[in-house]
Design a protein around this motif. Structure first.
Motif, short mmCIF file in Angstrom:
data_model
loop_
_atom_site.label_atom_id
_atom_site.label_comp_id
_atom_site.label_asym_id
_atom_site.label_seq_id
_atom_site.Cartn_x
_atom_site.Cartn_y
_atom_site.Cartn_z
N LEU A 18 6.50 -2.64 23.87
CA LEU A 18 7.28 -1.41 23.65
C LEU A 18 6.45 -0.32 23.00
CD1 LEU A 18 10.56 -3.00 22.34
CD2 LEU A 18 10.23 -1.87 24.53
N ASP A 21 10.58 4.39 23.97
CA ASP A 21 11.49 3.94 25.03
C ASP A 21 10.75 3.55 26.31
OD1 ASP A 21 10.75 6.49 25.85
OD2 ASP A 21 12.77 7.06 26.48
N GLY A 74 16.05 0.14 33.63
CA GLY A 74 15.43 1.44 33.47
C GLY A 74 14.82 1.96 34.76
N ARG A 104 10.81 3.40 31.78
CA ARG A 104 11.58 4.05 30.72
C ARG A 104 12.89 3.27 30.60
NH1 ARG A 104 10.34 8.46 28.59
NH2 ARG A 104 9.28 9.27 30.43
N ILE A 105 13.13 2.72 29.42
CA ILE A 105 14.31 1.88 29.20
C ILE A 105 15.57 2.73 29.17
CG2 ILE A 105 15.41 0.33 27.54
CD1 ILE A 105 12.58 -0.42 26.60
N SER A 106 16.59 2.28 29.91
CA SER A 106 17.85 3.02 29.93
C SER A 106 18.90 2.45 28.97
CB SER A 106 18.42 3.06 31.35
OG SER A 106 18.68 1.75 31.82
N PRO A 108 18.62 0.42 25.48
CA PRO A 108 17.86 -0.27 24.43
C PRO A 108 18.56 -1.52 23.87
CG PRO A 108 17.88 2.09 24.04
CD PRO A 108 18.83 1.83 25.16
#
Length: 126
Positions: A18, A21, A74, A104-106, A108
């Motif tokens: 990580l 994000d 994501g 890109r994480i949608s 978390p």
């Protein structure tokens, strides 16, 4: 078995690094050892939406073909062209040059489902 402490792990043998994000994703040292010599990698395309637990990439070895699952949901923002051209990087440097894609994480909150290095070690019986 090499398991960097700073990474998170999925029970399906993917790792996540990580940076805010952004998640970099690859397969674990344990997974590449089980597969043996990796000869082909297909990564998701930039812009592709992926969902946690769903197939998003493929890795093939001289022994088997395996689906790679998104550890979290994501959008793919980068794919590693090196593993397509030189699949053996997955064997020689699974946590470095052998990464598969960045996303890109949608959501978390999904990160809470991932395992620590110690928990992953226990899950694979090491």
């Amino acid at each position: 078995m090499n398991l960097p402490q700073e990474l998170k792990y999925a029970t399906s043998h993917e790792w996540v690094r990580l940076d805010g994000d952004i998640a970099t994703v690859g397969i674990t040292d344990h997974a590449q050892k089980e597969l043996t010599d990796v000869v082909f990698v297909e990564v998701p395309k930039k812009g592709q939406k992926v969902s946690a637990g769903k197939e998003c990439a493929v890795v093939e070895s001289v022994k088997a073909a395996s689906d790679i699952y998104a550890p979290v949901s994501g959008e793919v923002i980068d794919a590693n062209p090196k593993v397509g051209a030189q699949p053996s990087l997955v064997n020689t440097d699974p946590y470095g040059e052998g990464w598969f894609f960045k996303m890109r994480i949608s959501d978390p909150a999904e990160l809470a489902q991932l395992l620590s290095a110690e928990a992953y070690r226990g899950a694979v019986g090491q």
